[in-house]
Structure formats: structure tokens, C-alpha cells
Design an enzyme around this catalytic site. Structure first.
Site, mmCIF file in Angstrom:
data_model
loop_
_atom_site.group_PDB
_atom_site.id
_atom_site.type_symbol
_atom_site.label_atom_id
_atom_site.label_comp_id
_atom_site.label_asym_id
_atom_site.label_seq_id
_atom_site.Cartn_x
_atom_site.Cartn_y
_atom_site.Cartn_z
ATOM 1 C CD GLU A 1 2.936 5.605 6.347
ATOM 2 O OE1 GLU A 1 2.622 4.404 6.298
ATOM 3 O OE2 GLU A 1 3.630 6.166 5.463
ATOM 4 C CE LYS B 1 1.246 1.732 4.214
ATOM 5 N NZ LYS B 1 2.596 2.172 4.614
ATOM 6 C CB CYS C 1 1.538 5.492 3.007
ATOM 7 S SG CYS C 1 3.178 5.799 2.278
#
Length: 383
Positions: free
Chosen positions: A119, A195, A232
Site C-alpha cells: 500500500e 480503497k 488494506c
């Protein structure tokens, strides 16, 4: 020994367990044993010279009569930042390009078809320091930024799909996003995914830097398989994995940045559960090292201010739909994990367990529709 010095669970088991017990413990912890890949000597030598760990494993499917094997090699790269967090920004980005570039070169030696970085790989993970500057200066265009151009050259040079998670600057809307750019092995930008879930947990409260993504659950069709990127914190949300699977993902990558005190007991479980539940391969990538910042910051937990989040524990691994998983990379070192997988295994396991066929999706959808209403009443029977 402190937690950040602890090399890996696998090495601890191998050091302290008798051989007979070790194989049974590994079977219980990791499922069916993955075969070790015979990686080229030149790649092993290059990794040693460049001071990063190199491991290779393979997942096999049963031979079929009507379909040829669909073997794909993925590479997961975990690494520490190269320069101090207060070094000039361009110097930091250039140093990261150089470091990861030499690791991609070794991945190419190993025949990797798809490589994924951690990330926001070009910068420190500074999104919880409560400072905007200088960290927002690391943001780049997903389509035309310096990092994307760098990755396009690598992709063309090595005939490799590259997943490049960056801090994206959308200049048209003056917006920042936590974004993974997917670059085809032809060198073209295939697309991007943002994300979906933003953590609000102590230090890891990133909502002042970027908001939840607007790209849905995009799946990218590549020459080497259909891939998706679950960035994530999205790994904590089973429906996030589920929707990537519903859109046809055969491999879901999870580039992350997470520290031991916060999430390590969950790390080895979540991506593996997702592979089982969604009949696909999952690839968990976590950065490594302790990143120190000049200014102190607090965590919203009443404790004293500090200069770091804790130790990013690496431990990147790959899981298969049959519940088996590869050993993880080190908790303390830069590393490249090379994994060969036969994508035919996805359908074979789906046919065996039938999770998708036995799922009650119309019922789930109906009940979820009701659950999000303001006047929702849980279906609870009381005496």
C-alpha cells in the site's frame, strides 16, 4: 526478544519442533503443503546481493480432460522505506523506485506474470500523523504520474502486469484517493481501483486524507487471469472480498500497511478465509519496518505522543481456495514471494464445496435491503 526482532512463525516452528510433529502442525496451521519452486540460481544470487528475502512456492490443481492447466506466477513485494521520512520528497520517491525496481528485476528472472507492491509504496505511511504537509505532496496522477510512467516501463520491459498502489491526486476534483493502478503487461494503464473502506482506529484514522473509494468492486481482465485489488482495511470486510468474487476475480490482491499491536493475530486468517469463502486465490502484502517521524503525534487513546506507529510486520503470503496457504515472508526483512498457481483450482474447489451454488443470495439481498433502512427492526423472537 522484542516483537519486531521475531523473524517469523515458520522459522520458530522449524527451530523448536521435532520433525514428526512439525509436519502435522504445519498441516493444521497451513493446510496442504505447498511445493517449493526451483528458482533460478541467478535470481537467488541477485536477491542475496541486494539484501532481500526470496521465496517461491506453488499450488497445483488436478489435471482435467477438457481444460489445459492455467498456470500464473504472481510476485508479492514487501519492503522498508529507503530514506528517512524527513528526506526531500523527490529523493524518497526516487529511492523507492530504485529499490523496488531491482526487486521487480528479480521477479522477472523468476518468471513472474503479475507483481503487486504494498500500500502507497512510494512513501512513508504517514496518514495518521495528523499532518497534511509534506505528505500530500507525494500524491500523483494515477494515469500520468511519474510513478505510473516508471511502472509502465517495467511492465513493457518484463511483460508483466504491475499493481501499483499510490496516493492519487485527482486534479480535476481536487481530491486525494488511496488508489491501486493496474498496468497491463503491454505497458498500458488498464485502470484503477480505490480503497473501499477507510479505518478510523486510533493512529489509523485516515479519513482526513482520503475518503471511501468510488470505483466499486472492479475486476481487471489480464492475459494472466482476472484480478482485483482489495486495499488494506477492506480485508476486514467479508462482503468486500465477496463482491470482488461475484464480479469474477480469480486472484484478489490485498496490499496493506498494518502494525503488530493492531492486527497481527488477524493477519494470517482474513485473506485465507476469503480465499476459502470465495473460491479464489488471495494475496496478502504488508510493508515491513518501523517508520519514525520528526513530529510527535497522538493516537486518540490517552497515551503519550510518539514518533512511530509501531512495527510493520511484513509476513506476506498467498492463500488458495482449498484452504492451503504459502509460508509467509519475514516479519523484519524486505522480501519477494513468488507463487505459481493453477487457476483451474478455483473451479475445482467450487465444484467440490459449492459455496456459491448454495449461497442464498436473493434472501441475503432482501434482508440487507431491509437492514439499511432507518426503521429497520431486527428479526428477533422474544419470550
Amino acid at each position: 526478544m522484542s516483537s519486531c526482532e521475531f523473524e517469523s512463525l515458520e522459522k520458530c516452528l522449524e527451530t523448536h519442533l521435532p520433525e514428526a510433529e512439525l509436519s502435522e502442525v504445519k498441516r493444521i496451521l497451513f493446510g496442504k503443503e505447498t511445493k517449493k519452486l526451483d528458482l533460478p540460481a541467478a535470481a537467488v544470487s541477485a536477491a542475496s546481493e541486494r539484501d532481500f528475502e526470496l521465496q517461491g512456492f506453488g499450488f497445483e490443481a488436478s489435471p482435467e480432460q477438457l481444460r489445459k492447466a492455467r498456470r500464473t506466477r504472481v510476485g508479492l513485494i514487501q519492503n522498508q522505506i529507503v530514506l528517512p521520512t524527513d528526506a526531500p520528497i523527490l529523493d524518497q520517491i526516487t529511492a523507492m523506485h530504485s529499490r523496488v525496481g531491482e526487486m521487480v528485476e528479480v521477479a522477472a528472472m523468476c518468471g513472474v506474470n503479475i507483481v503487486c507492491f504494498q500500500e502507497t509504496w512510494t512513501m512513508p505511511f504517514a496518514f495518521c500523523t495528523r499532518e497534511k504537509e509534506p505528505w500530500t505532496e507525494f500524491a500523483e496522477s494515477a494515469e500520468e504520474g511519474n510513478t505510473t510512467r516508471f511502472c509502465q516501463e517495467l511492465a513493457k520491459k518484463y511483460n508483466m502486469v504491475i499493481i501499483s498502489p499510490i496516493l492519487e491526486r485527482d486534479a480535476r476534483h481536487s481530491t486525494l484517493w488511496n488508489t491501486a493502478v493496474v498496468i497491463s503487461n503491454t505497458g498500458k494503464v488498464l485502470g484503477k481501483t480505490r480503497k473501499n473502506h477507510i479505518p478510523r482506529i486510533g493512529d489509523f484514522n485516515e479519513s482526513t486524507y482520503y475518503m471511501e473509494g468510488d470505483s466499486g468492486h472492479t475486476v481487471f481482465q489480464t492475459q494472466f487471469g482476472n484480478i482485483a485489488v482489495n486495499i488494506c482495511y477492506g480485508r476486514h470486510h467479508p462482503l468486500n472480498w465477496f463482491m470482488f468474487g461475484m464480479n469474477g476475480a480469480e486472484i484478489i490482491f490485498n496490499p496493506s500497511a498494518t502494525v503488530g499491536a493492531l492486527s497481527e493475530p488477524m493477519w494470517s486468517i482474513e485473506a485465507r478465509n476469503a480465499a476459502i469463502a470465495n473460491h479464489c486465490f488471495t494475496c496478502a502484502i504488508n510493508r515491513v519496518g518501523t517508520e519514525t517521524f520528526k513530529s510527535e503525534f497522538t493516537s486518540g487513546d490517552g497515551k503519550k505522543a510518539h514518533h512511530d506507529f509501531g512495527h510493520f510486520y511484513g509476513s506476506s503470503y498467498v492463500s488458495a481456495p482449498d484452504g492451503s496457504r504459502s509460508p509467509g515472508l519475514s516479519r523484519t526483512r524486505d522480501g519477494l514471494l513468488v507463487v505459481e498457481m493453477d487457476l483451474n483450482l478455483n473451479r475445482q474447489i467450487s465444484d467440490k464445496w459449492s459455496f456459491k451454488m448454495t449461497g442464498r443470495y436473493p434472501e441475503y439481498a432482501e434482508e440487507l435491503t431491509e437492514a439499511v433502512k432507518h426503521d429497520f427492526k431486527p428479526k428477533v423472537v422474544k419470550e
